[in-house]
Design a protein around this motif. Sequence first.
Motif, short mmCIF file in Angstrom:
data_model
loop_
_atom_site.label_atom_id
_atom_site.label_comp_id
_atom_site.label_asym_id
_atom_site.label_seq_id
_atom_site.Cartn_x
_atom_site.Cartn_y
_atom_site.Cartn_z
N UNK A 173 -10.77 10.20 47.17
CA UNK A 173 -10.85 8.92 47.86
C UNK A 173 -9.49 8.27 47.98
N UNK A 174 -8.52 8.68 47.13
CA UNK A 174 -7.20 8.09 47.18
C UNK A 174 -6.14 9.14 46.85
N UNK A 175 -5.87 10.07 47.81
CA UNK A 175 -4.85 11.08 47.55
C UNK A 175 -3.45 10.57 47.83
N UNK A 176 -2.48 11.17 47.16
CA UNK A 176 -1.06 10.97 47.43
C UNK A 176 -0.42 12.33 47.63
N UNK A 177 0.68 12.37 48.35
CA UNK A 177 1.45 13.60 48.53
C UNK A 177 2.81 13.42 47.87
N UNK A 178 3.19 14.40 47.03
CA UNK A 178 4.56 14.48 46.53
C UNK A 178 5.16 15.74 47.14
N UNK A 179 6.20 15.61 47.93
CA UNK A 179 6.73 16.72 48.70
C UNK A 179 8.21 16.93 48.41
N UNK A 180 8.57 18.19 48.18
CA UNK A 180 9.98 18.56 48.09
C UNK A 180 10.46 18.82 49.51
N UNK A 181 11.30 17.96 50.06
CA UNK A 181 11.69 18.10 51.47
C UNK A 181 12.50 19.36 51.74
N UNK A 182 12.99 20.03 50.69
CA UNK A 182 13.74 21.27 50.87
C UNK A 182 12.84 22.49 50.93
N UNK A 183 11.56 22.32 50.63
CA UNK A 183 10.63 23.45 50.68
C UNK A 183 10.43 23.92 52.11
N UNK A 184 10.18 25.22 52.24
CA UNK A 184 9.93 25.79 53.56
C UNK A 184 8.71 25.12 54.20
N UNK A 185 8.83 24.72 55.44
CA UNK A 185 7.75 24.14 56.25
C UNK A 185 7.19 22.86 55.62
N UNK A 186 8.02 22.11 54.91
CA UNK A 186 7.54 20.91 54.23
C UNK A 186 6.99 19.90 55.23
N UNK A 187 7.70 19.66 56.34
CA UNK A 187 7.23 18.66 57.29
C UNK A 187 5.94 19.11 57.97
N UNK A 188 5.82 20.41 58.25
CA UNK A 188 4.58 20.92 58.83
C UNK A 188 3.41 20.75 57.87
N UNK A 189 3.67 20.94 56.58
CA UNK A 189 2.62 20.80 55.59
C UNK A 189 2.14 19.36 55.50
N UNK A 190 3.06 18.41 55.52
CA UNK A 190 2.68 17.00 55.48
C UNK A 190 1.83 16.65 56.70
N UNK A 191 2.25 17.13 57.86
CA UNK A 191 1.48 16.86 59.08
C UNK A 191 0.08 17.47 59.01
N UNK A 192 -0.02 18.66 58.42
CA UNK A 192 -1.33 19.31 58.29
C UNK A 192 -2.22 18.55 57.30
N UNK A 193 -1.65 18.04 56.24
CA UNK A 193 -2.43 17.22 55.29
C UNK A 193 -2.99 15.99 56.01
#
Length: 309
Positions: free
Chosen positions: A3-23
């Motif tokens: 009901x209340x997710x958060x994302x912690x993302x390493x911006x240097x990871x491969x396809x990080x921005x695509x993963x955030x958009x998919x989430x």
Amino acid sequence: MASQPFVVVNPLARRASSAVAEVVGQCDRLGIPIPRSLATTREQPGSAQARQALDSGADMVIVIGGDGTVRQVARELAGTDTRISIVALGSGNVLAYNLGLANHDLATKISIALTGPSVELDVGWANLQTASGQRFDEPFLTMAGIGRDAQTVARTRLSSKVRIGAAAYALHGVRQAIRPPLPMKVQLDDDQPESVLTWTVLAGLTRQAPGGVVVYPDARPDDGLMDVLQVPIRNPVQWLPVAAKGVLNPDLDVAVLRYQQAERLRVRPFDPLPAQLDGDVVNRVVAMDARIQPRGLRVQVPPECRDGA
């Protein structure tokens, strides 16, 4: 369902921005509140972001990155009811491989992260003291080691890991394999300390190491025990059956490998040595005390892994 997710993302990871958009897209389709995304930095590699998520009421933290980012988030989530969801996109994804999370396309990884069942996994904690007097209390989810293995990890450049993956560890490991064993004093639980000569001392929570090599055939991530491995190799030729065991047959009995299980481990090297925790290195360690927090972390897994990783 969260009901209340958060994302912690390493911006240097491969396809990080695509993963955030998919989430974001999958949350929208599932009717889950769009999660806030918190990026890691060199100075704040994940722990502070996880604490912010907890303080904001998160019941799930989706980690986009590798073992290092997962370890930092687990530092804050251990002992709470907040689940950790791993989207394995880093240069090292050992925990994800052990949990069946790595070999999926991006959309499936995120679907598991959002809707998969959760299991409770053990968390290891290593209290480290360095030659300069610094002390660290650090979590680990796959393994902690001190000795030649940590030297191998320390000398493996990030660029090499990104370019050729686990083979980078193997290349440096071959160079370390011809070096002599190291004197250490080792104590398990309440046993008497023992003076040993060993290539390394490893405490493992999962079966596989980088590259899918089976290092701890009997390890389970939820049994409340560390699988402690000593490698008292004196001659490089002794590595041949070790390699065969790790790559070809995990059940092969190799006399030079010494396996034990324990809830607590104390290691005192004769000289300062590097230690590694899930691939993160602390240099010039003079004391390592490891312990288990049984089933201290809730982790989302694929449905087929619900009954054990």
